[in-house]
Each structure stands twice: as structure tokens, then as C-alpha cells.
Design a protein around this motif. Structure first.
Motif, PDB file in Angstrom:
ATOM      1  N   CYS A   4       4.362  -2.847 -12.591  1.00 12.69           N
ATOM      2  CA  CYS A   4       5.025  -2.981 -11.302  1.00 12.69           C
ATOM      3  C   CYS A   4       6.085  -4.099 -11.402  1.00 12.69           C
ATOM      4  O   CYS A   4       6.047  -4.923 -12.316  1.00 12.69           O
ATOM      5  CB  CYS A   4       4.034  -3.286 -10.187  1.00 12.69           C
ATOM      6  N   CYS A  18       7.060  -6.028  -8.579  1.00 14.31           N
ATOM      7  CA  CYS A  18       7.054  -6.864  -7.377  1.00 14.31           C
ATOM      8  C   CYS A  18       6.593  -8.292  -7.704  1.00 14.31           C
ATOM      9  O   CYS A  18       6.138  -8.567  -8.807  1.00 14.31           O
ATOM     10  CB  CYS A  18       6.133  -6.251  -6.323  1.00 14.31           C
ATOM     11  N   ALA A  35       2.403  -8.278  -4.641  1.00 17.10           N
ATOM     12  CA  ALA A  35       1.825  -6.954  -4.437  1.00 17.10           C
ATOM     13  C   ALA A  35       2.780  -6.134  -3.582  1.00 17.10           C
ATOM     14  O   ALA A  35       3.525  -6.683  -2.766  1.00 17.10           O
ATOM     15  CB  ALA A  35       0.476  -7.066  -3.738  1.00 17.10           C
ATOM     16  N   CYS A  36       2.753  -4.822  -3.793  1.00 12.13           N
ATOM     17  CA  CYS A  36       3.611  -3.952  -2.990  1.00 12.13           C
ATOM     18  C   CYS A  36       2.916  -2.600  -2.832  1.00 12.13           C
ATOM     19  O   CYS A  36       1.807  -2.414  -3.306  1.00 12.13           O
ATOM     20  CB  CYS A  36       4.983  -3.786  -3.644  1.00 12.13           C
ATOM     21  N   CYS A  52       1.778  -0.781  -6.061  1.00 13.96           N
ATOM     22  CA  CYS A  52       0.595  -1.200  -6.827  1.00 13.96           C
ATOM     23  C   CYS A  52      -0.645  -1.397  -5.953  1.00 13.96           C
ATOM     24  O   CYS A  52      -1.483  -0.516  -5.874  1.00 13.96           O
ATOM     25  CB  CYS A  52       0.898  -2.417  -7.691  1.00 13.96           C
ATOM     26  N   ARG A  66      -1.142  -9.077  -7.745  1.00 17.42           N
ATOM     27  CA  ARG A  66      -1.396  -8.190  -8.891  1.00 17.42           C
ATOM     28  C   ARG A  66      -1.771  -8.960 -10.157  1.00 17.42           C
ATOM     29  O   ARG A  66      -2.481  -8.448 -11.017  1.00 17.42           O
ATOM     30  CB  ARG A  66      -0.210  -7.242  -9.128  1.00 17.42           C
TER      31      ARG A  66
HETATM   32 ZN   LIG Z   1       3.798  -3.928  -6.845  1.00 19.23          ZN
END
Ligand SMILES: [Zn+2]
Length: 196
Positions: free
Chosen positions: A28, A30, A33-34, A37, A52
């Protein structure tokens, strides 16, 4: 049925789970977190603590300690709605949320939002941004084509009344969720309402 794996199989299984998780989190792009994910509409109350990199550390610690004790039934979703059409409805709603997330939209502020109509009747929108007066109806089945014509007529009346009461109403069919062009138009409409 209970299956206790041999030590070798246990390690192998844990690696599959942890490796897949770490790979997803690691690829990922980001910061923390996004929606690609870790984030989901359903865990939005925890969005500010999801990370993450911490998740990858946790998965790394789990490597070698996860093992398969018993079979998990294939059906993971426990639908409260039982009618097949309503089941499709739920899938369509989930799909709509993931489309929103994938396109960087903010999540709806209200779910199953009830609005009183001027004639004493009411309607329940699947999602809403109540303060922005936006209502979303996700239709699992194409009511115009295959549904009950009487219900379709009632729906049209209700939604027309909503518009007269100042609501911005967006209706998205299940088919539109798979139709890139149709979906783009709906998202553009939503984007305009949200930016007002
Ligand atoms: Zn993410």
C-alpha cells in the motif's frame, strides 16, 4: 469437524496467512491506513488508530504461531436479511461503500436513514449525508425491469416528494455498480452535492 495439523503444516499455514497480510499491507502507499489496506466503513470508529506498519509487526510476530484447528465455514457474512432479493441488496450496499472508499469519497454519515414525508408517509434511504441533505438508494434489483410495478410507482412517488422537500436523491442500481460509465455519472453527481 476438527483438524489438528502436523507441526509442518501448522507453520506452512501460518506463513500463508501472515505473508499474504504483510504483502498487502506492505504494497500500500498510504501513510498509516486507507481504504485499500486496513480501513473499512464498518471499522470507521477505529480509523484513527489503524496503522499498517504496526499491523505488519503484529503479523510478523504471529508467523509460526497460527495453526488450523478446525474448518471455518465458507460463508463468513451473516446476513440478517433472508430474502434472496434483500441479500442482493446487502451485497450491493457493501459494494457501493467499497466503491466510495476506492474513489476517495468520505463515508456516509447515516445508514438506513428514515425521512418523514409531508403526506405522513416515510422512506428509508440506504445511506445519507443528512446535513448535506443527500440520500442514497442502492437497489439490489432493477425494479423498473423485473420488480413489482406497484412498488416501483410508490418508490418514484416517494423519491419525487423527497426532491420537493429539498433532498438530493441519488439512486444507484446494482447493474450501475458494475458499469463504469454509469457509475462515473453517479459519483460525479454525488461529488457535486457533497461540495455544495
Ligand atoms: Zn493503505
Amino acid at each position: 469437524m476438527s483438524i489438528i495439523c502436523s507441526p509442518d503444516a501448522r507453520v506452512e499455514y501460518s506463513n500463508i496467512v501472515a505473508d499474504a497480510g504483510i504483502k498487502t499491507l506492505n504494497t500500500c502507499d498510504c501513510n498509516d491506513a486507507c481504504y485499500k489496506c486496513l480501513q473499512h466503513f464498518r471499522n470507521q470508529m477505529y480509523h484513527d488508530i489503524l496503522n499498517r506498519f504496526e499491523a505488519m509487526d503484529l503479523l510478523a510476530q504471529l508467523q509460526g504461531s497460527i495453526y488450523k484447528e478446525h474448518e471455518i465455514p465458507a460463508q463468513v457474512k451473516n446476513f440478517t436479511k433472508s430474502h434472496p432479493a434483500e441479500k442482493t441488496e446487502s451485497i450491493a450496499e457493501e459494494k457501493f461503500l467499497s466503491v466510495l472508499g476506492a474513489h476517495g469519497f468520505s463515508m456516509p454519515t447515516n445508514v438506513q436513514y428514515r425521512v418523514e414525508l409531508n403526506n405522513g408517509n416515510y422512506t428509508v434511504a440506504d445511506f445519507a449525508w443528512a446535513k448535506k441533505r443527500i440520500l442514497i438508494y442502492v437497489d439490489g434489483t432493477s425494479s423498473n425491469l423485473h420488480g413489482n410495478p406497484q412498488t416501483a410507482l410508490q418508490d418514484t412517488r416517494k423519491r419525487t416528494m423527497l426532491k420537493m422537500q429539498g433532498w438530493n436523491v441519488i439512486e444507484i442500481s446494482y447493474q450501475a455498480l458494475d458499469d463504469e460509465q454509469a457509475l462515473a455519472l453517479k459519483l460525479e453527481e454525488l461529488n457535486i452535492y457533497l461540495s455544495i
